[in-house]
Structures are given as C-alpha cells and as structure tokens.
Design a protein around this motif. Structure first.
Motif, PDB file in Angstrom:
ATOM      1  N   LEU A   1      76.052  60.384  43.704  1.00 22.25           N
ATOM      2  CA  LEU A   1      77.174  60.962  42.967  1.00 22.25           C
ATOM      3  C   LEU A   1      77.275  62.463  43.223  1.00 22.25           C
ATOM      4  O   LEU A   1      78.365  62.992  43.461  1.00 22.25           O
ATOM      5  CB  LEU A   1      77.011  60.695  41.472  1.00 22.25           C
ATOM      6  CG  LEU A   1      78.118  61.218  40.568  1.00 22.25           C
ATOM      7  CD1 LEU A   1      79.434  60.516  40.895  1.00 22.25           C
ATOM      8  CD2 LEU A   1      77.752  61.011  39.123  1.00 22.25           C
ATOM      9  N   GLY A   2      76.139  63.142  43.189  1.00 24.44           N
ATOM     10  CA  GLY A   2      76.144  64.579  43.458  1.00 24.44           C
ATOM     11  C   GLY A   2      76.615  64.904  44.858  1.00 24.44           C
ATOM     12  O   GLY A   2      77.353  65.870  45.074  1.00 24.44           O
ATOM     13  N   SER A   3      76.219  64.099  45.818  1.00 27.50           N
ATOM     14  CA  SER A   3      76.649  64.311  47.200  1.00 27.50           C
ATOM     15  C   SER A   3      78.153  64.101  47.339  1.00 27.50           C
ATOM     16  O   SER A   3      78.838  64.885  48.002  1.00 27.50           O
ATOM     17  CB  SER A   3      75.900  63.366  48.128  1.00 27.50           C
ATOM     18  OG  SER A   3      76.330  63.526  49.452  1.00 27.50           O
ATOM     19  N   ALA A   4      78.661  63.063  46.705  1.00 28.43           N
ATOM     20  CA  ALA A   4      80.103  62.795  46.787  1.00 28.43           C
ATOM     21  C   ALA A   4      80.909  63.906  46.130  1.00 28.43           C
ATOM     22  O   ALA A   4      81.930  64.355  46.683  1.00 28.43           O
ATOM     23  CB  ALA A   4      80.411  61.455  46.129  1.00 28.43           C
ATOM     24  N   ILE A   5      80.458  64.368  44.971  1.00 21.65           N
ATOM     25  CA  ILE A   5      81.166  65.466  44.299  1.00 21.65           C
ATOM     26  C   ILE A   5      81.078  66.739  45.134  1.00 21.65           C
ATOM     27  O   ILE A   5      82.054  67.477  45.271  1.00 21.65           O
ATOM     28  CB  ILE A   5      80.595  65.668  42.884  1.00 21.65           C
ATOM     29  CG1 ILE A   5      80.975  64.491  41.998  1.00 21.65           C
ATOM     30  CG2 ILE A   5      81.092  66.979  42.273  1.00 21.65           C
ATOM     31  CD1 ILE A   5      80.304  64.497  40.641  1.00 21.65           C
ATOM     32  N   GLY A   6      79.894  66.989  45.710  1.00 21.01           N
ATOM     33  CA  GLY A   6      79.731  68.171  46.554  1.00 21.01           C
ATOM     34  C   GLY A   6      80.643  68.160  47.767  1.00 21.01           C
ATOM     35  O   GLY A   6      81.285  69.167  48.096  1.00 21.01           O
ATOM     36  N   TRP A   7      80.723  67.018  48.441  1.00 20.39           N
ATOM     37  CA  TRP A   7      81.622  66.906  49.597  1.00 20.39           C
ATOM     38  C   TRP A   7      83.066  67.145  49.176  1.00 20.39           C
ATOM     39  O   TRP A   7      83.823  67.832  49.870  1.00 20.39           O
ATOM     40  CB  TRP A   7      81.509  65.533  50.239  1.00 20.39           C
ATOM     41  CG  TRP A   7      80.504  65.462  51.327  1.00 20.39           C
ATOM     42  CD1 TRP A   7      79.297  64.848  51.284  1.00 20.39           C
ATOM     43  CD2 TRP A   7      80.599  66.029  52.631  1.00 20.39           C
ATOM     44  NE1 TRP A   7      78.644  65.003  52.469  1.00 20.39           N
ATOM     45  CE2 TRP A   7      79.423  65.722  53.324  1.00 20.39           C
ATOM     46  CE3 TRP A   7      81.573  66.785  53.275  1.00 20.39           C
ATOM     47  CZ2 TRP A   7      79.183  66.140  54.620  1.00 20.39           C
ATOM     48  CZ3 TRP A   7      81.333  67.200  54.578  1.00 20.39           C
ATOM     49  CH2 TRP A   7      80.154  66.879  55.238  1.00 20.39           C
ATOM     50  N   GLY A   8      83.462  66.580  48.057  1.00 16.74           N
ATOM     51  CA  GLY A   8      84.829  66.770  47.575  1.00 16.74           C
ATOM     52  C   GLY A   8      85.140  68.219  47.284  1.00 16.74           C
ATOM     53  O   GLY A   8      86.216  68.732  47.660  1.00 16.74           O
ATOM     54  N   LEU A   9      84.222  68.901  46.616  1.00 13.17           N
ATOM     55  CA  LEU A   9      84.447  70.313  46.304  1.00 13.17           C
ATOM     56  C   LEU A   9      84.465  71.175  47.569  1.00 13.17           C
ATOM     57  O   LEU A   9      85.310  72.062  47.705  1.00 13.17           O
ATOM     58  CB  LEU A   9      83.366  70.813  45.344  1.00 13.17           C
ATOM     59  CG  LEU A   9      83.439  70.284  43.917  1.00 13.17           C
ATOM     60  CD1 LEU A   9      82.217  70.714  43.118  1.00 13.17           C
ATOM     61  CD2 LEU A   9      84.713  70.772  43.245  1.00 13.17           C
ATOM     62  N   ILE A  10      83.535  70.923  48.458  1.00  8.51           N
ATOM     63  CA  ILE A  10      83.463  71.718  49.683  1.00  8.51           C
ATOM     64  C   ILE A  10      84.744  71.568  50.506  1.00  8.51           C
ATOM     65  O   ILE A  10      85.342  72.556  50.945  1.00  8.51           O
ATOM     66  CB  ILE A  10      82.226  71.325  50.516  1.00  8.51           C
ATOM     67  CG1 ILE A  10      80.955  71.818  49.834  1.00  8.51           C
ATOM     68  CG2 ILE A  10      82.307  71.906  51.930  1.00  8.51           C
ATOM     69  CD1 ILE A  10      79.685  71.278  50.440  1.00  8.51           C
ATOM     70  N   THR A  11      85.163  70.330  50.717  1.00  8.38           N
ATOM     71  CA  THR A  11      86.360  70.128  51.551  1.00  8.38           C
ATOM     72  C   THR A  11      87.625  70.590  50.857  1.00  8.38           C
ATOM     73  O   THR A  11      88.522  71.136  51.515  1.00  8.38           O
ATOM     74  CB  THR A  11      86.494  68.648  51.954  1.00  8.38           C
ATOM     75  OG1 THR A  11      86.483  67.837  50.785  1.00  8.38           O
ATOM     76  CG2 THR A  11      85.372  68.238  52.879  1.00  8.38           C
ATOM     77  N   SER A  12      87.721  70.417  49.536  1.00  7.26           N
ATOM     78  CA  SER A  12      88.935  70.864  48.851  1.00  7.26           C
ATOM     79  C   SER A  12      89.069  72.378  48.898  1.00  7.26           C
ATOM     80  O   SER A  12      90.162  72.904  49.128  1.00  7.26           O
ATOM     81  CB  SER A  12      88.960  70.367  47.405  1.00  7.26           C
ATOM     82  OG  SER A  12      87.997  71.028  46.619  1.00  7.26           O
ATOM     83  N   LYS A  13      87.968  73.082  48.704  1.00  5.77           N
ATOM     84  CA  LYS A  13      88.024  74.549  48.764  1.00  5.77           C
ATOM     85  C   LYS A  13      88.296  75.040  50.190  1.00  5.77           C
ATOM     86  O   LYS A  13      88.995  76.043  50.375  1.00  5.77           O
ATOM     87  CB  LYS A  13      86.729  75.163  48.225  1.00  5.77           C
ATOM     88  CG  LYS A  13      86.475  74.858  46.774  1.00  5.77           C
ATOM     89  CD  LYS A  13      87.571  75.398  45.895  1.00  5.77           C
ATOM     90  CE  LYS A  13      87.296  75.059  44.442  1.00  5.77           C
ATOM     91  NZ  LYS A  13      88.333  75.551  43.550  1.00  5.77           N
TER      92      LYS A  13
END
Length: 97
Positions: free
Chosen positions: A28-40
C-alpha cells in the motif's frame, strides 16, 4: 521444562498475521508513493514543460529510493517467517536458559 507446542503454534500464527500486515503495508505504501511521485512530476511538467527531462530523472531517482522500502520490508518479513526469533526466545525461557 519444555515449551508447550500450543504456545509455539500461537507464536507462529501471530507471526504469520504480522508478516501479512507488514507486506500489505509495504504494498500500500509503495502504491501511494508511486502515485504521489508521478502526480507531482506531471504537475511540474504541466507548469514548466521545458523542465521535463530534469523532472523525469528526479522522478525515477526518487521512485527507485521509494521502491527499495518494500524490498527491505520483504527481507525482514521473511526473516520473521522462517527464522522466527520469538520461538527461540520461548524455547530458551522454557529451558531455564
């Protein structure tokens, strides 16, 4: 005095549940991290398209650093699963050591 097989089974079961929670949290942390990184990164590219190469390089560097966390946690989880230190502690306490 020997350790009770019921206690060992309870420790192994609790450890299996804990390992499952650890791996779920890592995923879950990895998925949220990927989402935040790519969105920013996409927000930055939308604001300044000429910065795209630098932003992409930074995105992949930070994504690689963020992705190492689940692998480290996987290693710790497998250690708990296969070399359970709690069973050894119970055995040494039951043995009077």
């Amino acid at each position: 005095m020997h350790s009770d097989p019921q206690q060992i089974a309870e420790i192994v079961a609790a450890t299996a549940v804990a390992v499952g929670l650890m791996l779920a949290a890592a995923g879950l942390g990895s998925a949220i991290g990927w989402g935040l990184i790519t969105s920013k990164a996409l927000e930055g590219i939308a604001r300044q398209p000429e910065m795209r190469p630098q932003l992409m390089v930074n995105m992949f560097i930070f994504a690689g650093l963020m992705e190492s966390f689940p692998f480290i946690l996987f290693g710790v989880a497998m250690w708990f699963l296969f070399a359970n230190p709690f069973v050894g502690t119970l055995s040494s306490l039951a043995g009077g050591g």
